[in-house]
Design a protein around this motif. Structure first.
Motif, PDB file in Angstrom:
ATOM      1  N   PRO A   1       0.902  -1.100   0.023  1.00 55.84           N
ATOM      2  CA  PRO A   1      -0.049  -0.008   0.090  1.00 55.84           C
ATOM      3  C   PRO A   1       0.892   1.238  -0.050  1.00 55.84           C
ATOM      4  O   PRO A   1       2.178   1.343   0.362  1.00 55.84           O
ATOM      5  CB  PRO A   1      -0.571  -0.095   1.182  1.00 55.84           C
ATOM      6  CG  PRO A   1      -0.742  -1.643   1.667  1.00 55.84           C
ATOM      7  CD  PRO A   1       0.448  -2.053   0.934  1.00 55.84           C
ATOM      8  N   LEU A   2       0.367   2.209  -0.659  1.00 50.14           N
ATOM      9  CA  LEU A   2       1.516   3.569  -0.863  1.00 50.14           C
ATOM     10  C   LEU A   2       1.965   4.059   0.406  1.00 50.14           C
ATOM     11  O   LEU A   2       3.001   4.237   0.622  1.00 50.14           O
ATOM     12  CB  LEU A   2       0.471   4.706  -1.665  1.00 50.14           C
ATOM     13  CG  LEU A   2       1.196   6.087  -1.717  1.00 50.14           C
ATOM     14  CD1 LEU A   2       2.503   5.379  -2.973  1.00 50.14           C
ATOM     15  CD2 LEU A   2       0.346   6.765  -2.518  1.00 50.14           C
ATOM     16  N   LYS A   3       1.105   4.203   1.515  1.00 52.61           N
ATOM     17  CA  LYS A   3       1.762   4.655   2.916  1.00 52.61           C
ATOM     18  C   LYS A   3       2.671   3.695   3.351  1.00 52.61           C
ATOM     19  O   LYS A   3       3.787   4.276   3.913  1.00 52.61           O
ATOM     20  CB  LYS A   3       0.485   4.649   3.682  1.00 52.61           C
ATOM     21  CG  LYS A   3       0.990   5.670   4.914  1.00 52.61           C
ATOM     22  CD  LYS A   3      -0.349   5.810   5.846  1.00 52.61           C
ATOM     23  CE  LYS A   3       0.035   6.570   7.101  1.00 52.61           C
ATOM     24  NZ  LYS A   3      -1.080   6.704   7.830  1.00 52.61           N
ATOM     25  N   ASP A   4       2.488   2.386   3.352  1.00 53.53           N
ATOM     26  CA  ASP A   4       3.584   1.429   3.751  1.00 53.53           C
ATOM     27  C   ASP A   4       4.910   1.444   2.836  1.00 53.53           C
ATOM     28  O   ASP A   4       6.008   1.707   3.362  1.00 53.53           O
ATOM     29  CB  ASP A   4       2.816  -0.161   3.766  1.00 53.53           C
ATOM     30  CG  ASP A   4       3.903  -1.207   4.462  1.00 53.53           C
ATOM     31  OD1 ASP A   4       4.682  -0.744   5.309  1.00 53.53           O
ATOM     32  OD2 ASP A   4       3.843  -2.157   3.819  1.00 53.53           O
ATOM     33  N   PHE A   5       4.567   1.529   1.591  1.00 53.28           N
ATOM     34  CA  PHE A   5       5.616   1.739   0.718  1.00 53.28           C
ATOM     35  C   PHE A   5       6.531   3.065   0.843  1.00 53.28           C
ATOM     36  O   PHE A   5       7.939   2.678   1.022  1.00 53.28           O
ATOM     37  CB  PHE A   5       5.282   1.676  -0.685  1.00 53.28           C
ATOM     38  CG  PHE A   5       6.399   2.118  -1.749  1.00 53.28           C
ATOM     39  CD1 PHE A   5       7.396   1.356  -2.129  1.00 53.28           C
ATOM     40  CD2 PHE A   5       6.322   3.473  -2.291  1.00 53.28           C
ATOM     41  CE1 PHE A   5       8.391   1.808  -2.716  1.00 53.28           C
ATOM     42  CE2 PHE A   5       7.551   4.198  -2.843  1.00 53.28           C
ATOM     43  CZ  PHE A   5       8.480   3.367  -3.370  1.00 53.28           C
TER      44      PHE A   5
ATOM     45  N   MET B   1      -1.243   1.036  -4.811  1.00 48.49           N
ATOM     46  CA  MET B   1      -0.165  -0.027  -4.383  1.00 48.49           C
ATOM     47  C   MET B   1       0.963   0.305  -5.302  1.00 48.49           C
ATOM     48  O   MET B   1       0.864   0.631  -6.343  1.00 48.49           O
ATOM     49  CB  MET B   1      -0.843  -1.337  -4.834  1.00 48.49           C
ATOM     50  CG  MET B   1      -1.988  -1.709  -4.041  1.00 48.49           C
ATOM     51  SD  MET B   1      -1.854  -2.049  -2.204  1.00 48.49           S
ATOM     52  CE  MET B   1      -1.082  -3.750  -2.228  1.00 48.49           C
ATOM     53  N   VAL B   2       2.157   0.085  -4.578  1.00 48.08           N
ATOM     54  CA  VAL B   2       3.366   0.004  -5.292  1.00 48.08           C
ATOM     55  C   VAL B   2       4.244  -1.314  -5.209  1.00 48.08           C
ATOM     56  O   VAL B   2       4.226  -1.882  -4.305  1.00 48.08           O
ATOM     57  CB  VAL B   2       4.460   0.988  -4.786  1.00 48.08           C
ATOM     58  CG1 VAL B   2       5.548   1.285  -5.411  1.00 48.08           C
ATOM     59  CG2 VAL B   2       3.671   2.580  -4.681  1.00 48.08           C
ATOM     60  N   THR B   3       4.570  -1.629  -6.365  1.00 48.45           N
ATOM     61  CA  THR B   3       5.233  -3.268  -6.453  1.00 48.45           C
ATOM     62  C   THR B   3       6.479  -3.095  -6.666  1.00 48.45           C
ATOM     63  O   THR B   3       7.021  -2.278  -7.387  1.00 48.45           O
ATOM     64  CB  THR B   3       4.440  -4.029  -7.359  1.00 48.45           C
ATOM     65  OG1 THR B   3       3.086  -4.063  -7.677  1.00 48.45           O
ATOM     66  CG2 THR B   3       5.183  -5.254  -7.519  1.00 48.45           C
ATOM     67  N   CYS B   4       7.231  -3.601  -5.843  1.00 53.95           N
ATOM     68  CA  CYS B   4       8.839  -4.061  -6.045  1.00 53.95           C
ATOM     69  C   CYS B   4       8.879  -4.919  -7.014  1.00 53.95           C
ATOM     70  O   CYS B   4       8.523  -6.150  -6.871  1.00 53.95           O
ATOM     71  CB  CYS B   4       9.334  -4.470  -4.658  1.00 53.95           C
ATOM     72  SG  CYS B   4      11.400  -4.543  -5.005  1.00 53.95           S
TER      73      CYS B   4
END
Length: 95
Positions: free
Chosen positions: A36-40, A87-90
């Motif tokens: 999630p963006l904030k967690d990322f 969401m941001v994916t590594c």
């Protein structure tokens, strides 16, 4: 202290290669995992500040490249703040 690159896929589908002066990013991100963006953003801050601190401990000065990368990531993240499901994916971590 191996230079490390981590590749991200942003919520809009764009892919970006990011830099860290240390492999510490592998302690906070896993390839193939979406955050999630904030967690990322929290993880990115921790990773890049730690990386800069490691440079400072070894060479006596903070890493301006790590802080510039963090600034860039924060600015890019801000464009998605109004999207609660963003969401941001590594995608990859490499040296």
């Amino acid at each position: 202290m191996p230079e490390t690159f981590f590749t991200l896929r942003w919520p809009d589908g764009t892919v970006e290669r990011c830099y860290s002066p240390s492999g510490v990013v592998a302690e906070l991100f896993s390839p193939g995992t979406s955050y999630p963006l904030k967690d990322f953003l929290n993880r990115a801050r921790i990773a890049l500040v730690r990386a800069s601190n490691r440079v400072e401990a070894k060479y006596g000065f903070a890493c301006t490249s790590a802080m510039a990368e963090l600034d860039r990531i924060e600015a890019r993240s801000a464009t998605f703040e109004g999207q609660p499901a963003a969401m941001v994916t590594c995608l990859e971590i490499s040296q």
